[in-house]
Motif scaffolding. Structure first.
Motif, PDB file in Angstrom:
ATOM      1  N   ALA A 125       0.846  -1.191   0.000  1.00  0.00           N
ATOM      2  CA  ALA A 125       0.000   0.000   0.000  1.00  0.00           C
ATOM      3  C   ALA A 125       0.881   1.241   0.000  1.00  0.00           C
ATOM      4  O   ALA A 125       2.040   1.177   0.443  1.00  0.00           O
ATOM      5  N   PRO A 126       0.367   2.351  -0.463  1.00  0.00           N
ATOM      6  CA  PRO A 126       1.156   3.582  -0.487  1.00  0.00           C
ATOM      7  C   PRO A 126       1.689   3.932   0.897  1.00  0.00           C
ATOM      8  O   PRO A 126       0.945   3.928   1.878  1.00  0.00           O
ATOM      9  N   GLY A 127       2.979   4.191   0.968  1.00  0.00           N
ATOM     10  CA  GLY A 127       3.589   4.585   2.222  1.00  0.00           C
ATOM     11  C   GLY A 127       3.817   3.460   3.199  1.00  0.00           C
ATOM     12  O   GLY A 127       4.252   3.703   4.335  1.00  0.00           O
ATOM     13  N   LYS A 128       3.545   2.233   2.773  1.00  0.00           N
ATOM     14  CA  LYS A 128       3.729   1.091   3.667  1.00  0.00           C
ATOM     15  C   LYS A 128       4.711   0.099   3.076  1.00  0.00           C
ATOM     16  O   LYS A 128       4.959   0.078   1.881  1.00  0.00           O
ATOM     17  N   GLU A 129       5.246  -0.744   3.935  1.00  0.00           N
ATOM     18  CA  GLU A 129       6.157  -1.778   3.475  1.00  0.00           C
ATOM     19  C   GLU A 129       5.367  -2.904   2.789  1.00  0.00           C
ATOM     20  O   GLU A 129       4.183  -3.105   3.051  1.00  0.00           O
ATOM     21  N   ARG A 130       6.074  -3.633   1.954  1.00  0.00           N
ATOM     22  CA  ARG A 130       5.461  -4.788   1.310  1.00  0.00           C
ATOM     23  C   ARG A 130       5.074  -5.831   2.353  1.00  0.00           C
ATOM     24  O   ARG A 130       5.836  -6.101   3.278  1.00  0.00           O
ATOM     25  N   GLU A 131       3.922  -6.405   2.174  1.00  0.00           N
ATOM     26  CA  GLU A 131       3.365  -7.351   3.149  1.00  0.00           C
ATOM     27  C   GLU A 131       3.096  -8.682   2.461  1.00  0.00           C
ATOM     28  O   GLU A 131       2.521  -8.728   1.373  1.00  0.00           O
ATOM     29  N   GLY A 132       3.506  -9.753   3.101  1.00  0.00           N
ATOM     30  CA  GLY A 132       3.174 -11.075   2.592  1.00  0.00           C
ATOM     31  C   GLY A 132       1.721 -11.387   2.872  1.00  0.00           C
ATOM     32  O   GLY A 132       1.250 -11.198   3.994  1.00  0.00           O
ATOM     33  N   VAL A 133       1.000 -11.847   1.871  1.00  0.00           N
ATOM     34  CA  VAL A 133      -0.431 -12.102   1.999  1.00  0.00           C
ATOM     35  C   VAL A 133      -0.729 -13.595   2.100  1.00  0.00           C
ATOM     36  O   VAL A 133      -1.463 -14.031   2.992  1.00  0.00           O
ATOM     37  N   SER A 134      -0.147 -14.363   1.200  1.00  0.00           N
ATOM     38  CA  SER A 134      -0.479 -15.789   1.144  1.00  0.00           C
ATOM     39  C   SER A 134       0.561 -16.517   0.324  1.00  0.00           C
ATOM     40  O   SER A 134       1.310 -15.901  -0.444  1.00  0.00           O
ATOM     41  N   CYS A 135       0.601 -17.833   0.496  1.00  0.00           N
ATOM     42  CA  CYS A 135       1.448 -18.647  -0.371  1.00  0.00           C
ATOM     43  C   CYS A 135       0.808 -20.019  -0.531  1.00  0.00           C
ATOM     44  O   CYS A 135      -0.038 -20.434   0.267  1.00  0.00           O
ATOM     45  N   ILE A 136       1.255 -20.716  -1.577  1.00  0.00           N
ATOM     46  CA  ILE A 136       0.751 -22.061  -1.848  1.00  0.00           C
ATOM     47  C   ILE A 136       1.919 -22.915  -2.327  1.00  0.00           C
ATOM     48  O   ILE A 136       2.759 -22.461  -3.115  1.00  0.00           O
ATOM     49  N   SER A 137       1.991 -24.131  -1.838  1.00  0.00           N
ATOM     50  CA  SER A 137       3.074 -25.038  -2.203  1.00  0.00           C
ATOM     51  C   SER A 137       2.904 -25.529  -3.639  1.00  0.00           C
ATOM     52  O   SER A 137       1.899 -25.261  -4.287  1.00  0.00           O
TER      53      SER A 137
END
Length: 127
Positions: A40-52
């Protein structure tokens, strides 16, 4: 050329849903775990989800658990992220990324583990 391309972003009202897609070209995804990240603007990158690699393991950030769902179709070389019950805090550029991990199970929602990244797709939640 190895490439990931996201699509499906857009403007959606609070409470609405979207399905993001991540398409791979130049390589097959069946040796890669896939992650979704957002910034998001002004925020650090955030991990949301992952799949094997074969979909047996999925992980979600606490902020999206129960609202987002990740899936993949290796035959189509595609990964999807279904977003539901969206709110303004979900507004961000969403990126998919591929983590080369042949023969290894699981996935990790840590950006540094990922080898290839897409260009991102914008999701805006607003009334």
């Amino acid at each position: 050329q190895l490439q990931l391309v996201e699509s499906g972003g857009g403007l959606v009202q609070p409470g609405g849903s979207l399905r993001l897609s991540c398409a791979a070209s130049g390589f097959t995804l069946d040796s890669y775990a896939i992650g979704w990240f957002r910034q998001a603007p002004g925020k650090e990158r955030e991990g949301v989800s992952c799949i094997s690699i074969y979909g047996g393991t999925t992980k979600y950030a606490d902020s999206v658990k129960g609202r987002f769902n990740i899936s993949r179709d290796n035959a189509k070389n595609m990964v999807y992220l279904h977003l539901a019950s969206l709110n303004a805090e979900d507004t961000a550029v969403y990126y998919c990324a591929a983590d080369f991990r042949p023969g290894r199970s699981g996935c990790i929602v840590v950006a540094g583990e990922y080898d290839y990244w897409g260009q991102g797709t914008q999701v805006t939640v607003s009334s």
